[in-house]
Design a protein around this motif. Structure first.
Motif, PDB file in Angstrom:
ATOM      1  N   LYS A  48      46.539  26.515 109.647  1.00  0.00           N
ATOM      2  CA  LYS A  48      47.476  25.320 109.858  1.00  0.00           C
ATOM      3  C   LYS A  48      48.791  25.606 109.593  1.00  0.00           C
ATOM      4  O   LYS A  48      49.013  26.683 109.006  1.00  0.00           O
ATOM      5  N   ASP A  49      49.764  24.866 110.109  1.00  0.00           N
ATOM      6  CA  ASP A  49      51.134  25.108 109.830  1.00  0.00           C
ATOM      7  C   ASP A  49      51.733  25.348 108.509  1.00  0.00           C
ATOM      8  O   ASP A  49      51.055  24.653 107.681  1.00  0.00           O
ATOM      9  N   VAL A  50      52.595  26.124 108.313  1.00  0.00           N
ATOM     10  CA  VAL A  50      52.996  26.579 106.870  1.00  0.00           C
ATOM     11  C   VAL A  50      54.781  26.212 106.687  1.00  0.00           C
ATOM     12  O   VAL A  50      55.408  26.634 107.342  1.00  0.00           O
ATOM     13  N   PRO A  51      54.817  25.252 105.611  1.00  0.00           N
ATOM     14  CA  PRO A  51      56.149  25.082 105.502  1.00  0.00           C
ATOM     15  C   PRO A  51      57.003  26.152 105.139  1.00  0.00           C
ATOM     16  O   PRO A  51      56.801  27.100 104.523  1.00  0.00           O
ATOM     17  N   ALA A  52      58.276  25.806 105.314  1.00  0.00           N
ATOM     18  CA  ALA A  52      59.447  27.001 104.820  1.00  0.00           C
ATOM     19  C   ALA A  52      59.322  27.178 103.301  1.00  0.00           C
ATOM     20  O   ALA A  52      59.027  26.107 102.394  1.00  0.00           O
ATOM     21  N   TYR A  53      59.327  28.315 103.118  1.00  0.00           N
ATOM     22  CA  TYR A  53      59.298  29.041 101.725  1.00  0.00           C
ATOM     23  C   TYR A  53      58.029  28.622 100.792  1.00  0.00           C
ATOM     24  O   TYR A  53      57.890  29.023  99.408  1.00  0.00           O
ATOM     25  N   ALA A  54      57.030  28.150 101.607  1.00  0.00           N
ATOM     26  CA  ALA A  54      55.712  27.964 100.964  1.00  0.00           C
ATOM     27  C   ALA A  54      54.999  29.180 100.466  1.00  0.00           C
ATOM     28  O   ALA A  54      55.057  30.308 101.404  1.00  0.00           O
ATOM     29  N   LEU A  55      54.240  29.238  99.385  1.00  0.00           N
ATOM     30  CA  LEU A  55      53.505  30.331  99.139  1.00  0.00           C
ATOM     31  C   LEU A  55      51.898  30.046  99.357  1.00  0.00           C
ATOM     32  O   LEU A  55      51.570  28.722  98.702  1.00  0.00           O
ATOM     33  N   LEU A  56      51.424  30.520 100.087  1.00  0.00           N
ATOM     34  CA  LEU A  56      49.829  30.323 100.360  1.00  0.00           C
ATOM     35  C   LEU A  56      49.137  31.385 100.167  1.00  0.00           C
ATOM     36  O   LEU A  56      49.256  32.748 100.240  1.00  0.00           O
ATOM     37  N   VAL A  57      47.979  30.972  99.694  1.00  0.00           N
ATOM     38  CA  VAL A  57      46.737  31.963  98.956  1.00  0.00           C
ATOM     39  C   VAL A  57      45.582  31.754  99.504  1.00  0.00           C
ATOM     40  O   VAL A  57      45.144  30.313  99.560  1.00  0.00           O
ATOM     41  N   GLY A  58      44.320  32.377  99.744  1.00  0.00           N
ATOM     42  CA  GLY A  58      43.162  32.121  99.772  1.00  0.00           C
ATOM     43  C   GLY A  58      42.462  31.940 100.952  1.00  0.00           C
ATOM     44  O   GLY A  58      43.091  32.111 102.084  1.00  0.00           O
ATOM     45  N   ASN A  59      41.215  31.325 101.021  1.00  0.00           N
ATOM     46  CA  ASN A  59      40.392  31.323 102.429  1.00  0.00           C
ATOM     47  C   ASN A  59      39.774  30.014 102.248  1.00  0.00           C
ATOM     48  O   ASN A  59      38.677  29.914 101.352  1.00  0.00           O
ATOM     49  N   PRO A  60      40.016  29.071 102.939  1.00  0.00           N
ATOM     50  CA  PRO A  60      41.354  28.630 104.006  1.00  0.00           C
ATOM     51  C   PRO A  60      42.681  28.659 102.648  1.00  0.00           C
ATOM     52  O   PRO A  60      42.325  28.317 101.777  1.00  0.00           O
ATOM     53  N   ALA A  61      43.604  29.233 103.342  1.00  0.00           N
ATOM     54  CA  ALA A  61      44.779  29.461 102.703  1.00  0.00           C
ATOM     55  C   ALA A  61      45.109  28.014 102.279  1.00  0.00           C
ATOM     56  O   ALA A  61      45.430  26.928 102.956  1.00  0.00           O
ATOM     57  N   ARG A  62      45.684  27.883 101.086  1.00  0.00           N
ATOM     58  CA  ARG A  62      46.221  26.590 100.463  1.00  0.00           C
ATOM     59  C   ARG A  62      47.548  26.938  99.892  1.00  0.00           C
ATOM     60  O   ARG A  62      47.864  28.219  99.218  1.00  0.00           O
ATOM     61  N   GLN A  63      48.458  26.006  99.702  1.00  0.00           N
ATOM     62  CA  GLN A  63      49.719  26.292  99.078  1.00  0.00           C
ATOM     63  C   GLN A  63      49.695  26.393  97.536  1.00  0.00           C
ATOM     64  O   GLN A  63      49.104  25.199  96.986  1.00  0.00           O
ATOM     65  N   THR A  64      50.219  27.193  96.750  1.00  0.00           N
ATOM     66  CA  THR A  64      50.223  27.380  95.253  1.00  0.00           C
ATOM     67  C   THR A  64      51.615  27.293  94.802  1.00  0.00           C
ATOM     68  O   THR A  64      51.852  27.414  93.664  1.00  0.00           O
ATOM     69  N   GLY A  65      52.557  27.294  95.629  1.00  0.00           N
ATOM     70  CA  GLY A  65      54.017  27.255  95.100  1.00  0.00           C
ATOM     71  C   GLY A  65      54.954  27.472  96.201  1.00  0.00           C
ATOM     72  O   GLY A  65      54.725  27.515  97.323  1.00  0.00           O
ATOM     73  N   TRP A  66      56.085  27.705  95.633  1.00  0.00           N
ATOM     74  CA  TRP A  66      57.397  27.894  96.549  1.00  0.00           C
ATOM     75  C   TRP A  66      57.838  29.616  96.382  1.00  0.00           C
ATOM     76  O   TRP A  66      57.835  29.950  94.976  1.00  0.00           O
ATOM     77  N   MET A  67      58.637  30.130  97.224  1.00  0.00           N
ATOM     78  CA  MET A  67      59.227  31.256  97.082  1.00  0.00           C
ATOM     79  C   MET A  67      60.642  31.341  97.696  1.00  0.00           C
ATOM     80  O   MET A  67      60.911  30.608  98.397  1.00  0.00           O
ATOM     81  N   SER A  68      61.222  31.982  96.743  1.00  0.00           N
ATOM     82  CA  SER A  68      62.637  32.429  97.258  1.00  0.00           C
ATOM     83  C   SER A  68      62.743  33.250  98.391  1.00  0.00           C
ATOM     84  O   SER A  68      61.914  34.029  98.865  1.00  0.00           O
ATOM     85  N   GLU A  69      64.053  33.328  99.031  1.00  0.00           N
ATOM     86  CA  GLU A  69      64.159  34.173 100.163  1.00  0.00           C
ATOM     87  C   GLU A  69      64.208  35.641  99.654  1.00  0.00           C
ATOM     88  O   GLU A  69      63.982  36.539 100.421  1.00  0.00           O
ATOM     89  N   TYR A  70      64.487  36.159  98.489  1.00  0.00           N
ATOM     90  CA  TYR A  70      64.193  37.361  97.910  1.00  0.00           C
ATOM     91  C   TYR A  70      62.646  37.681  97.471  1.00  0.00           C
ATOM     92  O   TYR A  70      62.472  38.627  96.869  1.00  0.00           O
ATOM     93  N   GLY A  71      61.932  36.759  97.538  1.00  0.00           N
ATOM     94  CA  GLY A  71      60.513  36.928  97.182  1.00  0.00           C
ATOM     95  C   GLY A  71      59.846  36.746  95.912  1.00  0.00           C
ATOM     96  O   GLY A  71      59.143  37.229  95.287  1.00  0.00           O
TER      97      GLY A  71
END
Length: 192
Positions: A138-161
């Motif tokens: 599915k669509d992924v929001p800006a700055y979102a951190l996704l992991v897993g199968n199916p992918a799920r959001q577990t946090g947020w990331m900065s532009e520097y990673g």
């Protein structure tokens, strides 16, 4: 007319593609007619770029990635080793679905980790971070951190990673750049 990009002698560059200045294309890669590759990109070994694909500037494509028709990557995108794009939802060998390709948009600065799969028809938001092996459905929001199968959001990331840690006021500071991030109307933004 001289070319202003580098292509390893084993790379196949079809006529009718556009490749920007300073781009490097490495061993055994195939760049197909009708694609557009921006400036200062780096395409690793055994990369395929299909017709009508668009890659922005400074896109990094690691080894063994096939970028199929329907994929658009904006500037500064990172595609990890052996990650996978699809372009048909219900493929069958005996049924031609070339007129059903779905667009996948990877927005500026997004990272897709090694061996991740991006199911077609979805948008990966700006600076989103898709972990290794994740399957995005599915669509992924800006700055979102996704992991897993199916992918799920577990946090947020900065532009520097860097994974962002929010204070009680709902603000986070990137430990490397010092940039401040906060939520507005349910979306995460970097303050200018």
């Amino acid at each position: 007319m001289s070319q202003d990009y580098f292509a390893h002698p084993t790379a196949i560059i079809d006529e009718g593609c556009i490749i920007g200045a300073g781009t490097k294309i490495w061993h055994f890669s195939h760049i197909m007619a009708g694609c557009v590759i921006g400036a200062q990109c780096n395409l690793g070994q055994n990369v395929v770029v299909s017709p009508k694909v668009v890659l922005g500037n400074n896109v990094r494509v690691q080894n063994n990635v096939s970028i199929y028709e329907g994929v658009i990557c904006e500037d500064d995108v990172f595609l990890g080793p052996s990650m996978v794009f699809t372009n048909v939802i219900n493929p069958r060998s005996a049924v031609s679905r070339k007129n059903e390709y779905k667009q996948t948009l990877v927005k500026k600065g997004a990272t897709i980790g090694a061996n991740a799969t991006i199911v077609c028809g979805n948008t990966i938001g700006e600076y989103a971070f898709i972990g290794a092996g994740a399957v995005v459905t599915k669509d992924v929001p800006a700055y979102a951190l996704l992991v897993g199968n199916p992918a799920r959001q577990t946090g947020w990331m900065s532009e520097y990673g860097h994974k962002l840690k929010f204070d009680a006021a709902g603000k986070a500071v990137c430990p490397e750049s010092g940039a401040i991030y906060e939520f507005r109307s349910g979306n995460l933004y970097k303050n200018s």
